[in-house]
Design an enzyme around this catalytic site. Structure first.
Site, mmCIF file in Angstrom:
data_model
loop_
_atom_site.group_PDB
_atom_site.id
_atom_site.type_symbol
_atom_site.label_atom_id
_atom_site.label_comp_id
_atom_site.label_asym_id
_atom_site.label_seq_id
_atom_site.Cartn_x
_atom_site.Cartn_y
_atom_site.Cartn_z
ATOM 1 N N TYR A 144 0.844 -1.190 0.000
ATOM 2 C CA TYR A 144 0.000 0.000 0.000
ATOM 3 C C TYR A 144 0.879 1.240 0.000
ATOM 4 C CZ TYR A 144 -3.506 3.448 1.283
ATOM 5 O OH TYR A 144 -4.335 4.544 1.292
ATOM 6 N N ASP A 198 9.540 3.690 0.440
ATOM 7 C CA ASP A 198 8.390 4.370 1.022
ATOM 8 C C ASP A 198 8.509 4.233 2.540
ATOM 9 O OD1 ASP A 198 6.003 5.360 1.899
ATOM 10 O OD2 ASP A 198 4.736 4.142 0.564
ATOM 11 N N LYS A 205 3.304 10.750 7.831
ATOM 12 C CA LYS A 205 3.005 10.379 9.223
ATOM 13 C C LYS A 205 3.849 11.135 10.262
ATOM 14 C CE LYS A 205 0.368 6.580 7.725
ATOM 15 N NZ LYS A 205 0.499 5.554 6.716
HETATM 16 C C1 LIG Z 1 -0.063 5.758 5.196
HETATM 17 C C2 LIG Z 1 0.796 5.374 4.066
HETATM 18 C C3 LIG Z 1 0.759 6.042 2.834
HETATM 19 C C4 LIG Z 1 -0.288 7.086 2.529
HETATM 20 O O1 LIG Z 1 -0.173 8.193 3.349
HETATM 21 P P1 LIG Z 1 -1.475 9.149 3.508
HETATM 22 O O2 LIG Z 1 -0.963 10.272 4.358
HETATM 23 O O3 LIG Z 1 -2.516 8.317 4.163
HETATM 24 O O4 LIG Z 1 -1.863 9.582 2.163
HETATM 25 C C5 LIG Z 1 1.686 5.728 1.863
HETATM 26 N N1 LIG Z 1 2.604 4.770 2.090
HETATM 27 C C6 LIG Z 1 2.666 4.089 3.249
HETATM 28 C C7 LIG Z 1 3.721 3.059 3.435
HETATM 29 C C8 LIG Z 1 1.757 4.355 4.268
HETATM 30 O O5 LIG Z 1 1.779 3.655 5.381
#
Ligand SMILES: *Cc1c(COP(=O)(O)O)cnc(C)c1O
Length: 444
Positions: free
Chosen positions: A142, A234, A263
């Protein structure tokens, strides 16, 4: 517990918001509890019920719900000086400098407003920089609500995983199972000249928590370098959580070309960031030609919250504390599993944790201490999940329908499905861990 207040709010919400929520994962069965406020390591719902909170906003809240004085006052000062301007501010420079100083692969940063925006921009940047279209992602991974990564299927037989995305988007996305070096080699043999980037979390944090096997990231690093493709980590979850301020890339000793953040880096406010070597990041407009822009990007309130949060973590024993409690939780849960559910697997590292309801593999001969780290000499090595499909084969329904509600009834708030990571914050205490372990004992 009484949930009448939450039920009434959900009744109203269903009339005006699709599914009654603003992010799909929040729509827990039969209805979510509505939060009235946070309190340290706890949340209190609309009916006054109190929960130990291991969701922590799905990751941003490293420090828990009570922001330290320095964070609070920076946020309040910024808000009172006018929230944003459409012109640069010093605090953006300071946070960018902080990232460049601490994260091994980062020299420059572009701030955006969400993790999704960060991964969208990173993929565009990699395509613009290499002049190629294909990206390789991990099956079941994701990376936010973005067109290029919302795909299902294997290798180059992919299709959009949501209506509303043209088939042609998925044509440019190739998937491989996480931890499968041969699969990665094969897609590079076949498509090497067309691959702009491999995009992966260093540790899958949205699909059960899956740790890399020894050498996996090194292989991705070599393959991408050899074929002129970029490696994108990521680190939206792992950034400033795993490995502390150096992030997961520092722990694993692998330098990606581009890193996405989100985050924690916004201290609880909406944020994303794309970092990397100047040569690559400077391809973004206005320095380069790859278009990137945003009204709220580098928002002063967010920047101040992020900067003061990270400064606080640097100057206090935050990582020591959350990692120690994480370890206590994981080993405590492992002891409970040994007695009550020996086929299940404890996963996670640092302040991330989860139990995967795996169907095979016994504790009898021992297990990884404090969570699965894919140690080949562990007797359970053959059975611990190595990729997204392995997690999918777990007892995901039991997790969601029986286990999660049982934990909630005992006042422990976990992420509501088998897949998303859970988090320990600086506000959690030894007593919270003991209470949580008692709840696991009851619910498992
Ligand atoms: C939460 C998350 C996203 C998306 O971030 P949002 O602020 O919800 O758009 C992308 N990559 C990873 C690994 C995530 O955990």
């Amino acid at each position: 517990m009484n949930y009448d207040g939450s039920r009434d709010l959900y009744d109203r919400a269903l009339s005006v918001m699709p599914g009654g929520v603003n992010s799909s994962v929040r729509a827990t069965q039969p209805y979510p509890f509505f939060v009235q406020k946070g309190d340290g390591g706890h949340v209190i719902d609309a009916d006054g019920n109190r929960y130990i909170d291991f969701v922590m906003g799905y990751g941003p809240l490293l420090l828990g719900h009570d922001l330290p004085e320095s964070v609070q006052s920076a946020v309040q000062r910024r808000a009172s000086e006018g929230p944003m301007y459409g012109a640069p501010t010093e605090v953006e420079v300071e946070l960018a400098e902080f990232l460049a100083r601490h994260v091994p692969s980062v020299e420059m940063v572009r701030f955006v407003n969400s993790g999704t925006e960060a991964t969208v921009s990173a993929v565009r940047l990699a395509r613009g920089y290499t002049g190629r279209d294909k990206i390789v992602i991990m099956e079941g991974s994701y990376h936010g609500a973005q067109e290029s990564t919302l795909v299902e299927g294997k290798r180059d037989e992919t299709a959009p995983s949501s209506p509303g995305i043209p088939e042609s988007f998925a044509e440019h996305t190739v998937t491989v199972p996480f931890n499968d070096e041969d699969a990665a080699r094969e897609v590079f043999e076949e498509h090497g000249e067309d691959i702009a980037a491999v995009l992966t979390e260093p540790i899958l944090g949205n699909h059960g928590i899956v740790h890399p096997v020894e050498g996996y990231h090194e292989t991705l690093r070599e393959l991408t370098a050899e074929h002129g493709a970029l490696l994108i980590f990521d680190e939206v979850i792992t950034g400033f959580r795993v490995g502390g301020l150096q992030c997961a890339q520092g722990t694993f000793g692998v330098e990606p070309d581009i890193t996405t953040f989100g985050k924690i880096v916004g201290g609880g406010f909406p944020v994303g960031a794309i970092g990397g070597k100047s040569e690559i990041i400077e391809q973004f407009t206005p320095a380069g030609d790859v278009f990137q822009s945003g009204t709220f990007s580098g928002h002063p309130v967010t920047m101040a919250a992020g900067l003061e949060t990270l400064r606080y973590a640097a100057e206090n024993d935050v990582y020591e504390h959350v990692n120690r409690l994480g370890e206590e939780l994981r080993s405590g849960i492992a002891d409970i599993l040994e007695d009550q559910a020996p086929n299940y697997t404890v996963v996670g590292t640092d302040s991330m944790f989860k139990v995967i309801f795996t169907r095979e593999g016994a504790f009898g001969d021992g297990h990884c201490e404090g969570g699965c780290t894919q140690n080949p000499s562990c007797p359970r090595y053959e059975h611990c999940p190595k990729n997204g499909a392995d997690v999918d084969r777990a007892e995901t329904e039991r997790w969601e329908r029986l286990f999660w509600p049982a934990m909630k009834e005992q006042g422990v708030f976990l992420t509501p499905n088998q897949f998303e990571s859970q988090f320990v914050s600086a506000a959690h205490t030894e007593a919270d861990i003991e209470e949580a372990l008692e709840a696991y004992k009851e619910a498992l």
